[in-house]
Design a protein around this motif. Structure first.
Motif, short mmCIF file in Angstrom:
data_model
loop_
_atom_site.label_atom_id
_atom_site.label_comp_id
_atom_site.label_asym_id
_atom_site.label_seq_id
_atom_site.Cartn_x
_atom_site.Cartn_y
_atom_site.Cartn_z
N GLY A 70 0.85 -1.18 0.00
CA GLY A 70 0.00 0.00 0.00
C GLY A 70 0.89 1.23 0.00
N ASP A 71 0.85 2.01 -1.08
CA ASP A 71 1.73 3.16 -1.24
C ASP A 71 0.92 4.45 -1.10
N VAL A 72 1.22 5.20 -0.06
CA VAL A 72 0.50 6.46 0.20
C VAL A 72 0.91 7.50 -0.83
N GLY A 73 -0.08 8.10 -1.48
CA GLY A 73 0.19 9.03 -2.57
C GLY A 73 0.39 10.46 -2.12
N TRP A 74 0.46 11.33 -3.11
CA TRP A 74 0.66 12.75 -2.87
C TRP A 74 -0.69 13.46 -2.89
N ASN A 75 -1.04 14.11 -3.99
CA ASN A 75 -2.27 14.90 -4.02
C ASN A 75 -3.45 14.20 -4.68
N THR A 76 -3.21 13.10 -5.41
CA THR A 76 -4.28 12.60 -6.27
C THR A 76 -4.56 11.12 -6.13
N TRP A 77 -3.55 10.27 -5.99
CA TRP A 77 -3.75 8.82 -6.07
C TRP A 77 -3.20 8.08 -4.86
N GLU A 78 -3.91 7.01 -4.48
CA GLU A 78 -3.41 6.01 -3.55
C GLU A 78 -3.25 4.71 -4.34
N GLU A 79 -2.20 3.94 -4.01
CA GLU A 79 -1.87 2.78 -4.82
C GLU A 79 -1.79 1.48 -4.02
N VAL A 80 -2.14 0.38 -4.69
CA VAL A 80 -1.79 -0.97 -4.26
C VAL A 80 -0.86 -1.52 -5.32
N ASN A 81 0.36 -1.86 -4.93
CA ASN A 81 1.36 -2.37 -5.87
C ASN A 81 1.66 -3.84 -5.57
N ARG A 82 1.96 -4.58 -6.63
CA ARG A 82 2.21 -6.02 -6.50
C ARG A 82 3.58 -6.38 -7.04
N MET A 83 4.35 -7.10 -6.24
CA MET A 83 5.60 -7.71 -6.69
C MET A 83 5.38 -9.20 -6.76
N THR A 84 5.47 -9.76 -7.95
CA THR A 84 5.16 -11.18 -8.12
C THR A 84 6.26 -12.11 -7.65
N SER A 85 7.49 -11.58 -7.51
CA SER A 85 8.61 -12.43 -7.11
C SER A 85 9.54 -11.64 -6.18
N PRO A 86 10.09 -12.31 -5.16
CA PRO A 86 11.07 -11.65 -4.30
C PRO A 86 12.47 -11.62 -4.92
N THR A 87 12.62 -12.31 -6.05
CA THR A 87 13.93 -12.36 -6.72
C THR A 87 13.76 -12.01 -8.20
N PRO A 88 13.31 -10.80 -8.50
CA PRO A 88 13.14 -10.42 -9.90
C PRO A 88 14.49 -10.33 -10.61
N ALA A 89 14.47 -10.54 -11.92
CA ALA A 89 15.72 -10.44 -12.68
C ALA A 89 16.28 -9.03 -12.63
N ASN A 90 15.37 -8.04 -12.61
CA ASN A 90 15.75 -6.64 -12.47
C ASN A 90 14.91 -6.04 -11.35
N PRO A 91 15.45 -5.06 -10.62
CA PRO A 91 14.64 -4.44 -9.56
C PRO A 91 13.39 -3.82 -10.17
N VAL A 92 12.26 -4.00 -9.50
CA VAL A 92 10.99 -3.49 -10.00
C VAL A 92 10.89 -2.00 -9.69
N ASN A 93 10.58 -1.20 -10.71
CA ASN A 93 10.49 0.25 -10.56
C ASN A 93 9.02 0.65 -10.63
N PHE A 94 8.47 1.18 -9.52
CA PHE A 94 7.07 1.57 -9.48
C PHE A 94 6.84 3.03 -9.89
N GLY A 95 7.92 3.72 -10.26
CA GLY A 95 7.76 4.97 -11.00
C GLY A 95 7.79 6.28 -10.25
#
Length: 221
Positions: A70-95
């Protein structure tokens, strides 16, 4: 929070990052995408995800190693983000801060920052969109009675593995908002994953201020 994409020579920071570490030493561990066995204590060795603004709560989906944040947003959006693996080939960038919610963060996009502009055009490792996001000015569930005029803070996330609730709740993702004083359930769809088209208001209480969710170890509720 975008420092893993830094200019050469700049440090990698832990801001807005998800870490996978040895619980005894705090060092990164084998399988992490930027792990360096010669320097396991380095920030890069610990990071498996980044680009989050304020990952206040996270949970694992039962029976899997999926991490839901659960990622607390700034002025407009609140997010639920999903990481499918704890060992991704590359670090996951949520932006964050280049992206928030469904698209670009206008304040940073309009500044024409190189670090954001390069991310917007990256077709090899683009930012990962949130699994679900809700707008501060919109109801999560139409007519749920939760206020939309006093800010939003996604402040609690947890999966329901089963108990005395109706079976339709099994596998649901519950999430709460401290400012709206509400808790919702995102019930599973046909693929077993929580479905944004199957949302229900669970608690609507002006005195609730949820900050965490946990299952009763005896009942599972």
């Amino acid at each position: 929070s975008q420092s893993p994409r830094r200019v050469a020579g700049h440090p990698i920071l832990l801001n807005g990052a998800v870490l996978r570490v040895d619980p005894v030493t705090g060092n990164g561990v084998t399988g992490n995408p930027m792990y360096n066995p010669q320097n396991p204590s380095a920030n890069a060795s610990r990071i498996i995800g980044y680009g989050l603004r304020n990952p206040f709560r996270f949970t694992f989906r039962p029976g899997t190693s999926e991490l839901w944040v659960g990622d607390v947003g700034w002025n407009t959006w609140e997010e639920v983000n999903r990481m499918t693996s704890p060992t991704p080939a590359n670090p996951v960038n949520f932006g964050w801060p280049c992206n928030e919610g469904a698209g670009r963060m206008s304040s940073y996009d309009s500044a024409n920052l190189t670090i954001c502009e390069s991310l917007y055009t990256d077709t090899v490792r683009p930012a990962t969109s949130p699994y679900y996001a809700y707008n501060h000015s919109a109801s999560v569930v139409a007519g749920d009675g939760c206020p939309t005029n006093q800010g939003s803070v996604i402040s609690a996330v947890s999966f329901y593995a089963g108990g005395s609730y109706p079976g339709s709740y099994n596998g649901a993702l519950f999430f709460g908002d401290h400012s709206r004083n509400c808790i919702w359930a995102m019930l599973p769809g046909g693929n077993g994953l929580p479905s944004a088209s199957n949302l229900r208001a669970f608690v609507v209480d002006p005195n609730s201020h949820p900050v965490d969710l946990a299952a009763d170890p005896a009942t599972g509720d």
